[in-house]
Structures are given as structure tokens and as C-alpha cells.
Motif scaffolding. Structure first.
Motif, PDB file in Angstrom:
ATOM      1  N   GLY A 171       0.803  -1.227   0.000  1.00 54.26           N
ATOM      2  CA  GLY A 171       0.000   0.000   0.000  1.00 54.26           C
ATOM      3  C   GLY A 171       0.827   1.263   0.000  1.00 54.26           C
ATOM      4  O   GLY A 171       2.041   1.242   0.227  1.00 54.26           O
ATOM      5  N   LYS A 172       0.137   2.367  -0.311  1.00 51.91           N
ATOM      6  CA  LYS A 172       0.777   3.688  -0.315  1.00 51.91           C
ATOM      7  C   LYS A 172       0.117   4.492   0.801  1.00 51.91           C
ATOM      8  O   LYS A 172      -1.115   4.614   0.833  1.00 51.91           O
ATOM      9  CB  LYS A 172       0.488   4.340  -1.672  1.00 51.91           C
ATOM     10  N   GLU A 173       0.941   5.037   1.721  1.00 51.14           N
ATOM     11  CA  GLU A 173       0.370   5.746   2.869  1.00 51.14           C
ATOM     12  C   GLU A 173      -0.288   7.058   2.405  1.00 51.14           C
ATOM     13  O   GLU A 173       0.353   7.872   1.768  1.00 51.14           O
ATOM     14  CB  GLU A 173       1.454   6.025   3.922  1.00 51.14           C
ATOM     15  N   VAL A 174      -1.579   7.210   2.702  1.00 51.87           N
ATOM     16  CA  VAL A 174      -2.279   8.430   2.279  1.00 51.87           C
ATOM     17  C   VAL A 174      -2.556   9.370   3.442  1.00 51.87           C
ATOM     18  O   VAL A 174      -2.801  10.563   3.248  1.00 51.87           O
ATOM     19  CB  VAL A 174      -3.605   8.100   1.539  1.00 51.87           C
ATOM     20  N   SER A 175      -2.562   8.819   4.638  1.00 52.79           N
ATOM     21  CA  SER A 175      -2.614   9.647   5.850  1.00 52.79           C
ATOM     22  C   SER A 175      -2.049   8.770   6.959  1.00 52.79           C
ATOM     23  O   SER A 175      -1.918   7.550   6.765  1.00 52.79           O
ATOM     24  CB  SER A 175      -4.043  10.111   6.144  1.00 52.79           C
ATOM     25  N   PRO A 176      -1.707   9.344   8.129  1.00 55.10           N
ATOM     26  CA  PRO A 176      -1.052   8.516   9.136  1.00 55.10           C
ATOM     27  C   PRO A 176      -1.846   7.236   9.412  1.00 55.10           C
ATOM     28  O   PRO A 176      -3.055   7.280   9.643  1.00 55.10           O
ATOM     29  CB  PRO A 176      -1.022   9.428  10.373  1.00 55.10           C
ATOM     30  N   SER A 177      -1.170   6.097   9.297  1.00 57.49           N
ATOM     31  CA  SER A 177      -1.756   4.775   9.570  1.00 57.49           C
ATOM     32  C   SER A 177      -2.807   4.314   8.563  1.00 57.49           C
ATOM     33  O   SER A 177      -3.479   3.316   8.787  1.00 57.49           O
ATOM     34  CB  SER A 177      -2.398   4.710  10.965  1.00 57.49           C
ATOM     35  N   THR A 178      -2.992   5.049   7.465  1.00 55.26           N
ATOM     36  CA  THR A 178      -3.962   4.608   6.449  1.00 55.26           C
ATOM     37  C   THR A 178      -3.259   4.467   5.094  1.00 55.26           C
ATOM     38  O   THR A 178      -2.563   5.387   4.653  1.00 55.26           O
ATOM     39  CB  THR A 178      -5.130   5.613   6.321  1.00 55.26           C
ATOM     40  N   TYR A 179      -3.460   3.325   4.466  1.00 54.40           N
ATOM     41  CA  TYR A 179      -2.796   3.023   3.194  1.00 54.40           C
ATOM     42  C   TYR A 179      -3.837   2.788   2.107  1.00 54.40           C
ATOM     43  O   TYR A 179      -4.847   2.097   2.356  1.00 54.40           O
ATOM     44  CB  TYR A 179      -1.953   1.746   3.328  1.00 54.40           C
ATOM     45  N   LEU A 180      -3.593   3.342   0.922  1.00 53.93           N
ATOM     46  CA  LEU A 180      -4.400   2.950  -0.224  1.00 53.93           C
ATOM     47  C   LEU A 180      -3.762   1.661  -0.740  1.00 53.93           C
ATOM     48  O   LEU A 180      -2.565   1.624  -1.063  1.00 53.93           O
ATOM     49  CB  LEU A 180      -4.369   4.049  -1.304  1.00 53.93           C
ATOM     50  N   ILE A 181      -4.551   0.602  -0.788  1.00 54.40           N
ATOM     51  CA  ILE A 181      -3.958  -0.704  -1.123  1.00 54.40           C
ATOM     52  C   ILE A 181      -3.769  -0.830  -2.634  1.00 54.40           C
ATOM     53  O   ILE A 181      -4.699  -0.611  -3.413  1.00 54.40           O
ATOM     54  CB  ILE A 181      -4.831  -1.848  -0.560  1.00 54.40           C
ATOM     55  N   GLU A 182      -2.536  -1.160  -3.030  1.00 53.56           N
ATOM     56  CA  GLU A 182      -2.222  -1.308  -4.457  1.00 53.56           C
ATOM     57  C   GLU A 182      -2.287  -2.766  -4.878  1.00 53.56           C
ATOM     58  O   GLU A 182      -2.546  -3.085  -6.032  1.00 53.56           O
ATOM     59  CB  GLU A 182      -0.833  -0.735  -4.737  1.00 53.56           C
ATOM     60  N   ASP A 183      -2.015  -3.644  -3.942  1.00 50.13           N
ATOM     61  CA  ASP A 183      -2.093  -5.077  -4.263  1.00 50.13           C
ATOM     62  C   ASP A 183      -2.187  -5.858  -2.962  1.00 50.13           C
ATOM     63  O   ASP A 183      -1.872  -5.332  -1.888  1.00 50.13           O
ATOM     64  CB  ASP A 183      -0.844  -5.518  -5.047  1.00 50.13           C
ATOM     65  N   MET A 184      -2.636  -7.090  -3.062  1.00 51.17           N
ATOM     66  CA  MET A 184      -2.631  -7.959  -1.878  1.00 51.17           C
ATOM     67  C   MET A 184      -2.544  -9.396  -2.333  1.00 51.17           C
ATOM     68  O   MET A 184      -2.966  -9.742  -3.444  1.00 51.17           O
ATOM     69  CB  MET A 184      -3.852  -7.715  -0.991  1.00 51.17           C
ATOM     70  N   VAL A 185      -1.961 -10.222  -1.482  1.00 52.74           N
ATOM     71  CA  VAL A 185      -1.761 -11.618  -1.865  1.00 52.74           C
ATOM     72  C   VAL A 185      -2.017 -12.507  -0.649  1.00 52.74           C
ATOM     73  O   VAL A 185      -1.638 -12.162   0.470  1.00 52.74           O
ATOM     74  CB  VAL A 185      -0.355 -11.816  -2.512  1.00 52.74           C
ATOM     75  N   GLU A 186      -2.701 -13.621  -0.898  1.00 52.43           N
ATOM     76  CA  GLU A 186      -3.080 -14.500   0.198  1.00 52.43           C
ATOM     77  C   GLU A 186      -1.929 -15.460   0.533  1.00 52.43           C
ATOM     78  O   GLU A 186      -1.441 -16.188  -0.324  1.00 52.43           O
ATOM     79  CB  GLU A 186      -4.356 -15.287  -0.171  1.00 52.43           C
ATOM     80  N   LYS A 187      -1.495 -15.449   1.760  1.00 48.58           N
ATOM     81  CA  LYS A 187      -0.487 -16.343   2.319  1.00 48.58           C
ATOM     82  C   LYS A 187       0.746 -16.541   1.417  1.00 48.58           C
ATOM     83  O   LYS A 187       1.057 -17.660   1.003  1.00 48.58           O
ATOM     84  CB  LYS A 187      -1.139 -17.691   2.651  1.00 48.58           C
ATOM     85  N   PRO A 188       1.448 -15.443   1.114  1.00 44.00           N
ATOM     86  CA  PRO A 188       2.680 -15.577   0.314  1.00 44.00           C
ATOM     87  C   PRO A 188       3.832 -16.073   1.190  1.00 44.00           C
ATOM     88  O   PRO A 188       3.737 -16.001   2.422  1.00 44.00           O
ATOM     89  CB  PRO A 188       2.947 -14.136  -0.127  1.00 44.00           C
ATOM     90  N   SER A 189       4.901 -16.547   0.554  1.00 47.76           N
ATOM     91  CA  SER A 189       6.107 -16.843   1.341  1.00 47.76           C
ATOM     92  C   SER A 189       6.756 -15.502   1.664  1.00 47.76           C
ATOM     93  O   SER A 189       6.509 -14.502   0.977  1.00 47.76           O
ATOM     94  CB  SER A 189       7.065 -17.718   0.540  1.00 47.76           C
ATOM     95  N   SER A 190       7.595 -15.468   2.712  1.00 44.64           N
ATOM     96  CA  SER A 190       8.182 -14.181   3.098  1.00 44.64           C
ATOM     97  C   SER A 190       9.087 -13.636   1.985  1.00 44.64           C
ATOM     98  O   SER A 190       9.262 -12.419   1.876  1.00 44.64           O
ATOM     99  CB  SER A 190       8.953 -14.318   4.410  1.00 44.64           C
ATOM    100  N   GLU A 191       9.613 -14.519   1.118  1.00 49.85           N
ATOM    101  CA  GLU A 191      10.508 -14.050   0.031  1.00 49.85           C
ATOM    102  C   GLU A 191       9.751 -13.198  -0.991  1.00 49.85           C
ATOM    103  O   GLU A 191      10.289 -12.242  -1.520  1.00 49.85           O
ATOM    104  CB  GLU A 191      11.160 -15.233  -0.715  1.00 49.85           C
ATOM    105  N   VAL A 192       8.508 -13.580  -1.290  1.00 49.86           N
ATOM    106  CA  VAL A 192       7.797 -12.849  -2.347  1.00 49.86           C
ATOM    107  C   VAL A 192       6.768 -11.848  -1.802  1.00 49.86           C
ATOM    108  O   VAL A 192       6.158 -11.112  -2.567  1.00 49.86           O
ATOM    109  CB  VAL A 192       7.096 -13.815  -3.346  1.00 49.86           C
ATOM    110  N   ALA A 193       6.591 -11.830  -0.471  1.00 50.39           N
ATOM    111  CA  ALA A 193       5.563 -10.949   0.106  1.00 50.39           C
ATOM    112  C   ALA A 193       5.890  -9.483  -0.184  1.00 50.39           C
ATOM    113  O   ALA A 193       7.050  -9.077  -0.074  1.00 50.39           O
ATOM    114  CB  ALA A 193       5.474 -11.174   1.610  1.00 50.39           C
ATOM    115  N   PRO A 194       4.877  -8.675  -0.549  1.00 49.12           N
ATOM    116  CA  PRO A 194       5.131  -7.272  -0.881  1.00 49.12           C
ATOM    117  C   PRO A 194       5.400  -6.383   0.338  1.00 49.12           C
ATOM    118  O   PRO A 194       5.822  -5.240   0.185  1.00 49.12           O
ATOM    119  CB  PRO A 194       3.842  -6.836  -1.593  1.00 49.12           C
ATOM    120  N   SER A 195       5.130  -6.880   1.539  1.00 56.31           N
ATOM    121  CA  SER A 195       5.400  -6.102   2.768  1.00 56.31           C
ATOM    122  C   SER A 195       5.233  -7.032   3.971  1.00 56.31           C
ATOM    123  O   SER A 195       5.080  -8.250   3.805  1.00 56.31           O
ATOM    124  CB  SER A 195       4.396  -4.938   2.909  1.00 56.31           C
TER     125      SER A 195
END
Ligand code: G1P
Length: 281
Positions: A171-195
Motif C-alpha cells: 500500500g501507499k500511505e495516504v494519511s497517518p496509519s492509512t494506506y491505499l492498497i495497491e495489491d494484496m496476496v493471500e499467504k505468500p512466502s516471506s521471500e515474495v511478500a510485498p510487505s
């Protein structure tokens, strides 16, 4: 706003305890897990709750129903404290039930609520996660939903070794503690996880989600994943949860939560501390 609580899973991570009882009914100190979840919805101002159940989940319905025999017994025996507690459970909210016929995943469980939701935005609270915070997690998401006019979900940072247990957002932070989500993935491995920001089981969703659930193929684990459907929403915000979550879907975490909640009762705390000293010695 209405709330949906999916409680249809088989509880395989909790076998054999969940062979003949729903994992959502496992007590955390003195209440079943799902009661804490219903109480969070109620504390957020919601009074219409749909619980998605499945085979073997009848005790959830009984828990939120009146129990005339028990109430009579408590009244006759002058146990008014218990009587008040028992009566108040059935008065928490209007609680409805629908059964998921086949265990096809979280997305499919949510899909079972579409007729009850009837085109309105709605909250989702997973039945095996308890939250503690000053402002209820769901209430915060309702406010974010109102502010941005879009879906919202709660996230929290998890260590690398826990990433593969969760849906993870980018996600991209749009205000403190709030992110506009750009992508999400279900149960990725830590190597490929986006965050390291994990979806923690609380959502407010626009009803377009049902069209997206209909359109997606099975994802992680061969199941219809809510995360895959949420990726297709036009806008969705991630809100960093300012509180503590208890993921009850794991035996040790469940036990730790029970102890932590018992510690909030001064008498239980005293007894437990004494007992722990004894067994540690
Ligand atoms: C579900 C969701 C996942 C989320 C998690 C939170 O997974 O699919 O995205 O991070 O709940 O507990 P489950 O725990 O049901 O496998």
C-alpha cells in the motif's frame, strides 16, 4: 451497518478439540471466542449480525438464543448474577444464521451473506480473532469507510516467519496509519511478500465484493479466497490497527489469550500467579 461473522471453517488446526465442537465456541477464559467478536460488533454500533455457520455448528445458535430451562433454574436458585449474564447474551443484537453448504473457503462463506446484505456496505469480523483497543477495530474501519467512501480493512505488522499465515498487502500511505492498497496476496512466502502488513480479520466492504467473489477462480489452497476478490475492488484502504489482536486459530496463542484475559480478573490473577510459581518450581 450489518455485520457478517464467518464461522463455518472446520477448525483443523485445533483438532482433536474441534472434532465435535466449533472452534468459535472454545472458551477464552469465561466466554466462547465468538461472543467477544459479537461484542466488538455491538460496541461498534452494529445490531444486525449474520453468522455463517456450517455442519456441526448448532451450539453457536444455542449460545445466542434464550435458554428458558437454565434461566428458570438460576432464578429459582437465586443466582441473579449468572441470570443477568445469560439473559444479556441473547439480547446483544439481532443475530441471524445461514449455513455454508460446502467448505469452499472464506470468499465463498462471505458470498453466503449476499441476500441478507442486500446491496449495502457491511462489516466482516472473522470468528477466530479477538481484538482489544480503545476504539473497537470495526468502528475505526466504519469511520475510514465513511471518510473515503470505499472499502477498508485492518492490517498489522507481522514478523517474517508469520507472513505465510496471512493475507499481505502492498500500500501507499495516504494519511497517518492509512494506506491505499495497491495489491494484496493471500499467504505468500516471506521471500515474495510485498510487505509485512498482514490482513488481520476485520473488514468493511462495499457490496460489489459479491460480483468479484463470483468471478474469481479458486486461489490459495484450492479455496475461493476473499483476498483475491478484494484485489478487484476499485478502491480499498488498509488501516493500521491501534490495539492488540488475539488469533485464536492456534493452540498456544489460544492458551496465552485465556491466561491474559484471566489476568484481568484480580481473583483469577492471584490464583494463577500462585499456581504458575508452583509448577515452574
Ligand atoms: C484468513 C484470511 C487472511 C487473513 C487471516 C487473518 O485466513 O484469508 O487473508 O490474513 O484470515 O486471520 P485464515 O486464517 O482463515 O486461513
Amino acid at each position: 451497518m450489518k455485520a457478517v461473522i464467518p464461522a463455518a471453517g472446520l477448525g483443523t488446526r485445533f483438532l482433536p478439540a474441534t472434532k465435535a465442537q466449533p472452534k468459535e465456541m472454545l472458551p477464552v477464559f469465561d466466554k466462547p471466542t465468538i461472543q467477544y467478536v459479537v461484542e466488538e460488533a455491538v460496541a461498534s454500533g452494529i445490531d444486525d449480525i449474520l453468522i455463517i455457520t456450517g455442519k456441526g455448528k448448532r451450539s453457536i445458535e444455542d449460545h445466542f438464543d434464550r435458554s428458558f430451562e437454565l434461566e428458570y433454574h438460576l432464578r429459582e436458585n437465586g443466582k441473579t448474577d449468572f441470570l443477568e449474564q445469560i439473559e444479556s447474551i441473547s439480547e446483544l443484537a439481532d443475530i441471524y444464521f445461514v449455513r455454508q453448504k460446502k467448505q469452499k473457503g472464506l470468499g465463498d462463506a462471505i458470498y453466503c451473506s449476499r441476500k441478507h446484505i442486500d446491496g449495502e456496505p457491511f462489516a466482516v469480523l472473522l470468528g477466530d480473532t479477538i481484538t482489544r483497543s480503545k476504539i473497537p477495530c470495526t468502528k475505526t474501519l466504519m469511520e475510514v469507510h465513511e471518510k473515503y467512501g470505499a472499502s477498508a480493512l485492518a492490517v498489522e505488522t507481522v514478523p517474517d516467519e508469520k507472513i505465510e499465515r496471512y493475507g499481505i498487502i502492498k500500500g501507499k500511505e495516504v494519511s497517518p496509519s492509512t494506506y491505499l492498497i495497491e495489491d494484496m496476496v493471500e499467504k505468500p512466502s516471506s521471500e515474495v511478500a510485498p510487505s509485512n502488513m498482514a490482513i488481520m480479520g476485520r473488514y468493511v466492504l462495499e457490496s460489489e465484493i459479491f460480483d468479484h467473489i463470483e468471478s474469481i477462480p479458486p486461489g490459495f489452497g484450492g479455496e475461493i479466497q476473499l483476498t483475491d476478490a478484494m484485489r478487484l475492488l476499485d478502491n480499498i484502504y488498509g488501516c493500521v490497527f491501534d490495539g492488540k489482536t488475539f488469533d485464536i486459530g492456534n493452540k498456544v496463542e489460544w492458551l496465552k489469550t485465556s491466561i491474559e484475559f484471566a489476568f484481568e480478573d484480580p481473583e483469577a490473577r492471584r490464583d494463577l500467579v500462585e499456581y504458575m510459581r508452583e509448577i515452574l518450581d
